[in-house]
Design an enzyme around this catalytic site. Structure first.
Site, PDB file in Angstrom:
ATOM      1  N   GLY A  13       0.829  -1.197   0.000  1.00 53.58           N
ATOM      2  CA  GLY A  13       0.000   0.000   0.000  1.00 53.58           C
ATOM      3  C   GLY A  13       0.861   1.243   0.000  1.00 53.58           C
ATOM      4  N   CYS A  14       0.293   2.322   0.442  1.00 54.66           N
ATOM      5  CA  CYS A  14       0.995   3.598   0.481  1.00 54.66           C
ATOM      6  C   CYS A  14       2.270   3.483   1.311  1.00 54.66           C
ATOM      7  CB  CYS A  14       0.069   4.648   1.089  1.00 54.66           C
ATOM      8  SG  CYS A  14       0.842   6.242   1.329  1.00 54.66           S
ATOM      9  N   PHE A  15       3.383   3.923   0.750  1.00 49.71           N
ATOM     10  CA  PHE A  15       4.636   3.797   1.498  1.00 49.71           C
ATOM     11  C   PHE A  15       4.641   4.650   2.751  1.00 49.71           C
ATOM     12  CE2 PHE A  15       6.494   6.279  -2.337  1.00 49.71           C
ATOM     13  CZ  PHE A  15       5.957   7.496  -1.923  1.00 49.71           C
ATOM     14  N   CYS A  17       2.510   4.632   5.010  1.00 51.08           N
ATOM     15  CA  CYS A  17       2.037   3.782   6.098  1.00 51.08           C
ATOM     16  C   CYS A  17       2.934   2.578   6.351  1.00 51.08           C
ATOM     17  CB  CYS A  17       0.613   3.312   5.805  1.00 51.08           C
ATOM     18  SG  CYS A  17      -0.561   4.674   5.677  1.00 51.08           S
TER      19      CYS A  17
END
Length: 175
Positions: A13-15, A17
């Protein structure tokens, strides 16, 4: 004693996070946000988000395997991703957010495959484990404003985290 260093590359997912869960672990020297697995050299965030480069947002973790074995990093990885969702992670949708373990050696590949099989056989999930295990490709550091995002913008980071990852972790790993 010589200080050993190795790297692990994980996408989930989003880096933004993916940094914090690994950043404070013992033996972890550095966690860098970036892009990997694509066909364009030195991609920008805008290019990756447009989905035209083939890259996945990922983190590159530099660690001391004597203090933090790769197998232990894998255990943490499974706890902060949804290994049953190949189409993205939580609120982040698209191929650039897919869950992938990028290995940089035969030893890492074997450890990742073993760890994935153990998770699949654990009964913790009622859907198949779809996280890919792929050879490491060139890793490009993301722009400076993406690095250590959870420290730079804690309010926005907390909003990103509340997009489902926290609830997922509580549901599957707090038992």
């Amino acid at each position: 004693m010589n200080k050993q260093e190795d790297t692990a590359i994980f996408a989930g997912g989003c880096f933004w996070c993916m940094v914090k869960p690994f950043d404070s672990l013992p033996g972890v020297e550095k966690v860098v946000s970036g892009y990997t697995g694509g066909h364009v050299a030195n991609p920008t965030y805008e290019q990756v988000c447009a989905g035209t480069t083939g890259h996945t947002e990922a983190v590159k973790i530099t660690f001391n395997p004597e203090l933090m074995p790769y197998e232990k990093l894998l255990q943490y990885y499974w706890q902060v991703t949804d290994p049953t969702d190949a189409a993205g992670q939580f609120q982040d949708r698209g191929d650039n957010y897919r869950p992938v373990i990028f290995y940089n050696s035969p030893k890492q590949k074997a450890a990742a495959e073993k760890s994935k099989a153990e998770l699949a056989n654990s009964g913790k999930f009622d859907k198949p484990i779809v996280t890919k295990i792929e050879p490491a490709a060139p890793f490009y550091d993301a722009e400076d404003y993406h690095q250590d995002f959870y420290k730079k913008d804690p309010l926005r980071y907390s909003l990103e985290e509340s997009g489902g990852r926290d609830n997922f972790i509580k549901e599957h790993w707090s038992k």
